[in-house]
Design an enzyme around this catalytic site. Sequence first.
Site, PDB file in Angstrom:
ATOM      1  N   ILE A   1       0.738  -1.203   0.013  1.00  0.00           N
ATOM      2  CA  ILE A   1      -0.009  -0.072  -0.103  1.00  0.00           C
ATOM      3  C   ILE A   1       0.842   1.139  -0.220  1.00  0.00           C
ATOM      4  O   ILE A   1       1.770   1.416   0.888  1.00  0.00           O
ATOM      5  CB  ILE A   1      -0.898  -0.062   1.331  1.00  0.00           C
ATOM      6  CG1 ILE A   1      -1.860  -1.148   1.199  1.00  0.00           C
ATOM      7  CG2 ILE A   1      -1.771   1.198   1.289  1.00  0.00           C
ATOM      8  CD1 ILE A   1      -2.671  -1.411   2.329  1.00  0.00           C
ATOM      9  N   SER A   2       0.517   2.071  -1.032  1.00  0.00           N
ATOM     10  CA  SER A   2       1.375   3.346  -0.957  1.00  0.00           C
ATOM     11  C   SER A   2       0.256   4.396  -1.356  1.00  0.00           C
ATOM     12  O   SER A   2       0.099   4.740  -2.281  1.00  0.00           O
ATOM     13  CB  SER A   2       2.228   3.253  -2.431  1.00  0.00           C
ATOM     14  OG  SER A   2       2.906   4.412  -2.329  1.00  0.00           O
TER      15      SER A   2
END
Length: 163
Positions: free
Chosen positions: A65-66
Amino acid sequence: MAHGVAQELQRRNYRLEVLDGDVIRTHLSQELGFSKQDRDTNVRRIGFVTELLSRNRIIAIVAAISPYREIREQLKKTSTSFVEVYVQAPLTVCEFRDVKGLYAKAKAGQIKHFTSISDPYEEPLNPEIICQTDKFTPQQCVNQVLDYLEQQDFISALELVTK
């Protein structure tokens, strides 16, 4: 999806590594929390590792997750072969699929800095691929990624390739 793409590329004899966000946090970023600064540091570390792998002709598939657009854009500008895959799913779908119960804990205030609950998720502006996981099966999304990589000559469409 990342593992589905990886399995197909391994079947074609490509050298690759899957960089899973949870594994990276356990081994490379264990001291980091989930503040914006810590998340950006974590993503920079992942970007550094992917660049090392790419330099050595190893495909790096990142499953992490960015949530912040700025750091993704920085990595895109400094990487030699960055393909952004936006795995898109409405929040309600993420909550429904949540096998770990993290969304419920975040909504109850038990988890701070949780993406899309108490922290933002900034959608990519120009991802190369958008996989709409609420409309297509995981295998259809895997095929979408593979088709793009073939069309852009990142990989060959041949059954077995020696790289």
